[in-house]
Enzyme design. Structure first.
Site, PDB file in Angstrom:
ATOM      1  N   LEU A 126       0.848  -1.197   0.000  1.00 44.94           N
ATOM      2  CA  LEU A 126       0.000   0.000   0.000  1.00 44.94           C
ATOM      3  C   LEU A 126       0.880   1.243   0.000  1.00 44.94           C
ATOM      4  O   LEU A 126       1.676   1.452   0.915  1.00 44.94           O
ATOM      5  CB  LEU A 126      -0.912  -0.001   1.232  1.00 44.94           C
ATOM      6  CG  LEU A 126      -1.845   1.205   1.366  1.00 44.94           C
ATOM      7  CD1 LEU A 126      -2.865   1.227   0.226  1.00 44.94           C
ATOM      8  CD2 LEU A 126      -2.549   1.186   2.718  1.00 44.94           C
ATOM      9  N   HIS A 230       5.811   1.883  13.184  1.00 44.71           N
ATOM     10  CA  HIS A 230       6.422   3.131  12.749  1.00 44.71           C
ATOM     11  C   HIS A 230       5.360   4.234  12.785  1.00 44.71           C
ATOM     12  O   HIS A 230       4.185   3.993  12.509  1.00 44.71           O
ATOM     13  CB  HIS A 230       6.972   2.957  11.337  1.00 44.71           C
ATOM     14  CG  HIS A 230       7.867   4.061  10.881  1.00 44.71           C
ATOM     15  ND1 HIS A 230       7.393   5.271  10.431  1.00 44.71           N
ATOM     16  CD2 HIS A 230       9.227   4.135  10.798  1.00 44.71           C
ATOM     17  CE1 HIS A 230       8.408   6.039  10.089  1.00 44.71           C
ATOM     18  NE2 HIS A 230       9.533   5.378  10.299  1.00 44.71           N
TER      19      HIS A 230
END
Length: 339
Positions: A126, A230
């Site tokens: 993605l 993250h």
């Protein structure tokens, strides 16, 4: 109009640019001409293949701006991971130690190398270019994959997973990977991640610790990032959690990022998507926006638009322009999902 469609060979340059822009940790798109062209060829074959049960097929789609004919994003699905190449994870567990003699009880977290997700489908690849990260484009691109899963469920494993990018700095340094590099692998995170993306995974079986690892023996900075995502990946994780995905204690072997999972039929957007029969005419005014896809495979198309949809019937009106973009004709069906 933004249209999602299967990638094709003419998209190579755009895919290479996206691979460069995606940066460290985006293992599924390494900057390598031979591998990217091979990936496109594999995807093309997968879309054309008759499938009785999922194996090693991959479905990579691009987001195209039809006004500029520019590819501005990607999204992908793997049918069943680990069927040809080993698919590694660490499983986070607990060992309990108790002594009546000294009246002490301790619990120790452990990491065990495993292949538990072999055969699972995977959400992957993605990416959306910066200047298109607006107007819910990212949400549309990500969730459009659930329409494809709903329509072609027999082509995918029963469990769907998504590997979330773990903590690393701007230079690609992963706190979790540091102890692996020092004590076992001897190569830096960027190189290991790149080799993994190329499919060159033999070094993992040869060099990774084969026995259970006690988390308490890892450096503190490595312990802290196990199961953490993250910063840039947090919105993607939030979206998946809203769909019903949960973390079951599996983490990436390089950066310690969490892998989340959900049964395909339990994914909220799969359950809530609807099939509607198309009439082509002037579209009535509508306030609700939907992700829309056709029901095709090699000619799969998806986009988003304002539609007037009733809970009382399964008909919908599309404009000639929208119907043409989706490759649908009167009487055919589309699948929709509220955006």
């Amino acid at each position: 109009m933004l249209i999602i469609r299967p990638i094709r060979s003419s998209d190579y340059q755009a895919l290479h640019r996206i691979a460069e822009e995606s940066g460290h940790g985006f293992t599924s798109l390494p900057v390598n001409e031979a591998l990217l062209k091979s990936k496109i060829a594999r995807v093309t074959a997968s879309f054309q293949k008759e499938v009785e049960r999922p194996f090693d097929e991959g479905y990579l789609m691009v987001l195209e701006d039809t006004e500029t004919q520019e590819v501005v994003g990607t999204c992908g699905l793997e049918a069943a991971v680990g069927m040809e190449d080993a698919f590694y994870h660490y499983r986070l567990g607990t060992e309990v130690y108790h002594s009546k003699q000294i009246d002490v009880r301790n619990e120790a977290e452990t990491l065990t190398l495993c292949h538990d997700y072999t055969g699972a489908a995977e959400l992957c690849t993605l990416f959306l270019r910066d200047n298109y990260r607006k107007n819910n484009n990212g949400r549309m691109l990500s969730r459009s994959r659930f329409l494809f899963l709903a329509q072609h469920a027999h082509r995918f494993g029963d469990t769907v997973i998504a590997e979330m990018r773990g903590e690393s700095d701007d230079n690609g340094h992963s706190p979790f990977y540091g102890w692996l590099q020092k004590n076992f692998l001897g190569i830096d995170f960027v190189e290991a991640d790149y080799l993994s993306g190329l499919g060159k995974k033999a070094f993992m079986a040869e060099m990774m610790p084969k026995h259970t690892v006690y988390v308490c023996l890892l450096p503190e900075e490595a312990q802290k990032v196990i199961g953490e995502v993250h910063t840039n990946t947090r919105p993607a994780l939030n979206l998946l959690e809203a769909e019903g995905f949960r973390w079951r204690g599996y983490v990436d072997i390089f950066d310690g990022g969490p892998t989340v999972e959900c049964n395909l039929n339990d994914i909220r957007s799969v359950r809530e998507s609807r099939l509607l029969t198309v009439t082509i005419d002037d579209m009535p005014e509508a306030a609700s926006k939907y992700i829309i896809s056709n029901t095709l495979l090699s000619d799969y198309r998806a986009t988003s638009a304002l539609l007037q949809v009733s809970e009382d019937n399964d008909d919908v009106i599309l404009s000639p322009e929208l119907a043409a973009a989706l490759f649908v004709e009167p009487g055919q069906q589309i699948r929709i999902l509220a955006l």
